[in-house]
Every structure is written in structure tokens, then in C-alpha cells.
Design a protein around this motif. Sequence first.
Motif, PDB file in Angstrom:
ATOM      1  N   THR A 187       1.551  11.377   5.487  1.00 14.73           N
ATOM      2  CA  THR A 187       0.806  10.150   5.744  1.00 14.73           C
ATOM      3  C   THR A 187       1.320   9.515   7.030  1.00 14.73           C
ATOM      4  O   THR A 187       2.521   9.286   7.183  1.00 14.73           O
ATOM      5  CB  THR A 187       0.971   9.165   4.575  1.00 14.73           C
ATOM      6  OG1 THR A 187       0.515   9.789   3.375  1.00 14.73           O
ATOM      7  CG2 THR A 187       0.177   7.896   4.821  1.00 14.73           C
ATOM      8  N   THR A 200      -3.363   1.722  -5.159  1.00 12.80           N
ATOM      9  CA  THR A 200      -4.245   2.235  -6.209  1.00 12.80           C
ATOM     10  C   THR A 200      -3.780   3.634  -6.607  1.00 12.80           C
ATOM     11  O   THR A 200      -3.090   4.312  -5.829  1.00 12.80           O
ATOM     12  CB  THR A 200      -5.703   2.324  -5.723  1.00 12.80           C
ATOM     13  OG1 THR A 200      -5.787   3.301  -4.672  1.00 12.80           O
ATOM     14  CG2 THR A 200      -6.193   0.970  -5.221  1.00 12.80           C
ATOM     15  N   PRO A 201      -4.152   4.106  -7.786  1.00 12.34           N
ATOM     16  CA  PRO A 201      -3.774   5.471  -8.178  1.00 12.34           C
ATOM     17  C   PRO A 201      -4.257   6.519  -7.191  1.00 12.34           C
ATOM     18  O   PRO A 201      -3.545   7.494  -6.909  1.00 12.34           O
ATOM     19  CB  PRO A 201      -4.444   5.634  -9.557  1.00 12.34           C
ATOM     20  CG  PRO A 201      -4.548   4.245 -10.089  1.00 12.34           C
ATOM     21  CD  PRO A 201      -4.806   3.379  -8.890  1.00 12.34           C
ATOM     22  N   GLU A 202      -5.456   6.310  -6.630  1.00 14.98           N
ATOM     23  CA  GLU A 202      -5.988   7.280  -5.668  1.00 14.98           C
ATOM     24  C   GLU A 202      -5.157   7.305  -4.401  1.00 14.98           C
ATOM     25  O   GLU A 202      -4.822   8.379  -3.869  1.00 14.98           O
ATOM     26  CB  GLU A 202      -7.448   6.939  -5.336  1.00 14.98           C
ATOM     27  CG  GLU A 202      -8.418   7.067  -6.488  1.00 14.98           C
ATOM     28  CD  GLU A 202      -8.357   5.903  -7.452  1.00 14.98           C
ATOM     29  OE1 GLU A 202      -8.923   6.024  -8.557  1.00 14.98           O
ATOM     30  OE2 GLU A 202      -7.742   4.857  -7.121  1.00 14.98           O
ATOM     31  N   ALA A 203      -4.810   6.122  -3.888  1.00 14.52           N
ATOM     32  CA  ALA A 203      -3.999   6.056  -2.661  1.00 14.52           C
ATOM     33  C   ALA A 203      -2.607   6.607  -2.906  1.00 14.52           C
ATOM     34  O   ALA A 203      -2.034   7.301  -2.054  1.00 14.52           O
ATOM     35  CB  ALA A 203      -3.931   4.617  -2.166  1.00 14.52           C
ATOM     36  N   GLN A 204      -2.048   6.325  -4.058  1.00 14.04           N
ATOM     37  CA  GLN A 204      -0.713   6.824  -4.387  1.00 14.04           C
ATOM     38  C   GLN A 204      -0.697   8.336  -4.488  1.00 14.04           C
ATOM     39  O   GLN A 204       0.262   8.996  -4.075  1.00 14.04           O
ATOM     40  CB  GLN A 204      -0.235   6.194  -5.686  1.00 14.04           C
ATOM     41  CG  GLN A 204       0.069   4.705  -5.562  1.00 14.04           C
ATOM     42  CD  GLN A 204       0.206   4.013  -6.888  1.00 14.04           C
ATOM     43  OE1 GLN A 204       0.128   4.650  -7.935  1.00 14.04           O
ATOM     44  NE2 GLN A 204       0.392   2.689  -6.850  1.00 14.04           N
ATOM     45  N   ALA A 205      -1.776   8.916  -5.010  1.00 14.27           N
ATOM     46  CA  ALA A 205      -1.852  10.365  -5.165  1.00 14.27           C
ATOM     47  C   ALA A 205      -1.916  11.077  -3.813  1.00 14.27           C
ATOM     48  O   ALA A 205      -1.429  12.201  -3.678  1.00 14.27           O
ATOM     49  CB  ALA A 205      -3.080  10.740  -6.009  1.00 14.27           C
ATOM     50  N   SER A 206      -2.488  10.422  -2.805  1.00 13.26           N
ATOM     51  CA  SER A 206      -2.628  11.060  -1.499  1.00 13.26           C
ATOM     52  C   SER A 206      -1.475  10.739  -0.553  1.00 13.26           C
ATOM     53  O   SER A 206      -1.372  11.331   0.519  1.00 13.26           O
ATOM     54  CB  SER A 206      -3.944  10.620  -0.847  1.00 13.26           C
ATOM     55  OG  SER A 206      -3.939   9.221  -0.586  1.00 13.26           O
ATOM     56  N   TRP A 248       0.856  -1.177   0.000  1.00 11.36           N
ATOM     57  CA  TRP A 248       0.000   0.000   0.000  1.00 11.36           C
ATOM     58  C   TRP A 248       0.896   1.231   0.000  1.00 11.36           C
ATOM     59  O   TRP A 248       1.911   1.225   0.689  1.00 11.36           O
ATOM     60  CB  TRP A 248      -0.891  -0.011   1.259  1.00 11.36           C
ATOM     61  CG  TRP A 248      -1.898   1.101   1.263  1.00 11.36           C
ATOM     62  CD1 TRP A 248      -3.173   1.048   0.792  1.00 11.36           C
ATOM     63  CD2 TRP A 248      -1.704   2.420   1.756  1.00 11.36           C
ATOM     64  NE1 TRP A 248      -3.783   2.267   0.947  1.00 11.36           N
ATOM     65  CE2 TRP A 248      -2.887   3.137   1.541  1.00 11.36           C
ATOM     66  CE3 TRP A 248      -0.631   3.096   2.341  1.00 11.36           C
ATOM     67  CZ2 TRP A 248      -3.049   4.468   1.896  1.00 11.36           C
ATOM     68  CZ3 TRP A 248      -0.770   4.425   2.701  1.00 11.36           C
ATOM     69  CH2 TRP A 248      -1.975   5.099   2.482  1.00 11.36           C
ATOM     70  N   PRO A 249       0.607   2.293  -0.775  1.00 12.28           N
ATOM     71  CA  PRO A 249      -0.608   2.521  -1.554  1.00 12.28           C
ATOM     72  C   PRO A 249      -0.648   1.681  -2.828  1.00 12.28           C
ATOM     73  O   PRO A 249       0.331   1.619  -3.564  1.00 12.28           O
ATOM     74  CB  PRO A 249      -0.522   4.016  -1.883  1.00 12.28           C
ATOM     75  CG  PRO A 249       0.933   4.328  -1.845  1.00 12.28           C
ATOM     76  CD  PRO A 249       1.512   3.455  -0.780  1.00 12.28           C
TER      77      PRO A 249
END
Length: 541
Positions: free
Chosen positions: A266, A255-261, A252-253
Amino acid sequence: MKIQHKQNLPIPSHSVYWTLVIAAVLTFLSILTCFSETRPNVIILFADDISPRELPVYQSSVWTKPKGGDTSDPKYRAHTPVLDRLASEGCYLNSVWGATVCMPSRAMMMTGRYATRTKWWDNRDLGKIRTPKGERTWYLFESSPIGMGQIALMGGYASVWAGKTQMQVQGEDFQRFGFTEGMIGTGDEMDIRNFKYGFRTTIVNVDGKPAVKNLDSGKLAPGYPLARRSYGFNPHQVVVNEKGKKAGLEWWPNTPEAQASFSLNTYGPDIETDYGLDFMERQHKAGKPFLIYHATHLGHGDFDWLNPDSGNKWPGTPVIQWDGKRYHRTEPDITGSKGVYDTHGTVTDPGLHRHINYCDYIMWRYIEKTKALGIYENTVFIFAADNGSHKFGKTRVDQQRGVHVPLIIHASNLTKKGELNALASLVDMVPTLADIMGVKIPENYELDGKSLWPYLTADAPEPHDWIYSYKKDKQLARGRKVLRDGYGTWWDVSVLPEDHCSFPEIKDWGSVSEQHREEREMLLKVLEKNNIYETEYNAPR
């Protein structure tokens, strides 16, 4: 000198073994008929390296200062309004034992068994089994096929394991602990060399001695010589069967969404809690009871990547404030790179008390979620820790410094309230969960723990006359009045001292009561029975 264990190792028949295990699980699942929709949910926040003396509710006169060592300075006292309330409205036990370090203590927590059965004697001192592929560690899911995750499975519960493992988990092995999902803060069992996210240190040789190298800055830095991965800011996390999908283990991250945040801001404990809150909502919508086992790293030491030259033992957390009714969290604003950072006042100063404060905040988030879902009254909340605080108790076998742990339990149906003097152990957690979840453990399946539930919710007597612990070949045992520590010294523990460790040593047995002497004889028998480190170190035939 390393003891040479010459005991012959067994060769397991894996097909027969797993056939029996699967058959047992399916048998139990088949006899579970209609469950009441009011089966209680369970949320366990299991902290790392925190002695009871660190929590205000335990009323110690001494606690740990930011660099380690004792202090009575109020500014270093943890502030835990949520845990205080859970303890006063529920209960807290003041004579609970784990082991002296993480791995054997977590084995106790998850199996209900001492090392005399699991062979997990100390960190990285684990009994072996011989397989067709060679000798290896005897895994907990082999020695103890009915553990915490399996109890949840047999009870029809969805379950998530978040945070620390240290249970030799690697990919498919996670599934064999019985948990539905996981959000794991990685440890030594995960190879992260090619993972592009997260802070790391490594160990280098300097003049023949190990030294810590900060891979973020590329420079040597103060710290104890262990390779570390960040569990705090910019963490290393693994998700298992994300949101119930049979996807196995993924970095993790993922997904593209998780990677972007994902960023320096974090924070690992927040990611784990966010996952737990989402898990709760999903299971509530599905009408399924749930178990959250959040084994947070908070309390354990970590390298301070934001202040790499500080030598801080317990790096700061995101800033939180309690207004008397709720917590307010300041969103971290960390800027910089390669060992030079500015937190802009959004990260606290260091100290164990800051980690405990953040545990309180995490528990508040779980409680608020249960209230929002309308399930607060039908949820059991448990707070505990694995072993004593670093530089006070961790690894120590004198008195009960290393093994003494907190235990707070809150549920709507408790008949026992406030401070309880009953003896208890982390091995009691598995049978207690079985009672909560309505699971009957087979009579021929041996546990060392006993359920606390009949004592806490009915008129049953205290579950134990004695409790026991160990570190390799050193054994500890205590009753209500007498303790024998790992060095063979006897202590009068009939009263918990204000500093939690100034017990009177018993040198003259004629000067104590008959009950003291009777307990001594009882404990000697317990110690003799369990003294098998040298003779039964490995898996039994």
C-alpha cells in the motif's frame, strides 16, 4: 539565544468570535444565487521541498542527486512529460516565492497572508494567544477565518484535502478549515502509538546523542534524528468525513474491505490519489463543482524502511513508465518483514527525481479522470511546492534558495502562455481561487496576496512590484531587478542564471541602473514595515 517575547497576549471571546465568523459565512452563502454549471473545477497538486530547478521545464543546468547535493547528470534528471505539457499549453511562473520551510509556507498558501498577520514565523515558531484554558498556538482558522477551504465553501464547491497538513489539525479542528472531506497522511499532530498499521521510527539516546531506531526491525539505523511515520509504503493515513459522511476523523483502513487490502504494498500517494478520483466522480454525478487540494508528501525526505541501512533521503516509488502517450504502473510486489525486504524490481532506486516523476504520474491520473468525465476543459490544474529542495534551499535565507518555488497553471481560458516573468507568491493562491470560484472577499478582510487571474486571463498588469518572505526574524524581499536576502546581502536578479543561484552580488550601487537603486529604496521600506517579529510576535489585541 531565544528571544523573549514580552508582548501581552489577548484573551479571545470565543462565543463572539465564532458568532461573527458563522454570520459572515452565512451572509455570503445567502447572497450566492444561481451558479452557472460551467464553474471551473480546481485541482491543486502541492508538492513538498521541490525547487524549480528540479523540473525540466525550468531549464536549470543543475539539479539534486539521490543523496543530496548538486549534479548535472541526466540520469538524475526528473522526467515530467505531463507537467511539461501543462506548462507549455498553460503557463509557468519563474519568480514565485513561498517561505523557507513547510509550516509558514503552507500557512501562506492556505490563508493568503504573511506571518505578519498569521504569526506563523517558522516551523514550530508560532505566535501564541491566551485563552481561559491557558496560552496556546494561534490557529490559522482563528487568525484567518477566510482561507482556502472557506473560499470553496462560499463558492458552493465541494472540497477535499489530501496528503500533508502540518496545520495543527486534530479531529474537530479539521472542520474549521472549511474542507468537506480529507484523506490525510499523518504527521506529528497525530498520536499513532497504538495504531497497528504502518512503519515508524523513534528517537533514542545513544551516548548522550539522539539516534534513530527503526521500530520495524528494532535496530538503530542511519537517518536524521526525527521520529518519522511512513507516508510511502505501509503508510499512516486518516480519513475525515469519508465520502461526505459527517463521521469526523477515523484511522484508515477503517473498513473490513480496506483492512483486507492493506499491506506492505500500500503506497500513501496512491491512496490519496484514489480518494481524490473517487471524490471527483461523486461530485460530478452530484452536479457540484469541486476543489482538490492534494498536498502530497512527495519531495520530502522519508526513512527508507525497505532499505533501512541505506540512509536514503528519498526512498524509491512504485515503478512507472511513460510510453509517449500514457503512464504504465507496475504493481509493487514487496515481501519480507522486520527490516529485511525484497521488492522484486517493482520499486525504483532512490532519489528526489523519482518523487518528482511520481508527481507527474499523479497529475496524469487526475487529468485522465477529467477527460473520462468530460470536464477537462472546465478544470484548472495547478502544480506548486512549498519551499526549496532539501540540501539545496530548504531552511536557507541566502539569495532565494529557500523561498523560490515552482508554479504551473493550466486552464482553457488563459491568455498568458508559457514562461512568465511576473512576480508572484503563494499568498496569491487564496485570492486567485476566489476569482476562479466567483467568490467576493469582503473589502475589509485584509490579504497580502493578489489574484493572478486578471493577469493570466485578461489584460490586467502584473500583480506585484515586489514579493516578500521570512524565517523567524530574517526577512527577504525582491523586485524585478534587485533581491535582498535574509543576511542583508543584495543581489542583481534581473536575469535568472542557468543554475538558478549564481546571481551577481551588488557591492557598488553606482555600477547598476537607476531602476536597481529605486527598487532598493522600495524594498527597504517593505522590510521596515514588516520588521515586527520581536515587537508583534503574538496574536494582536
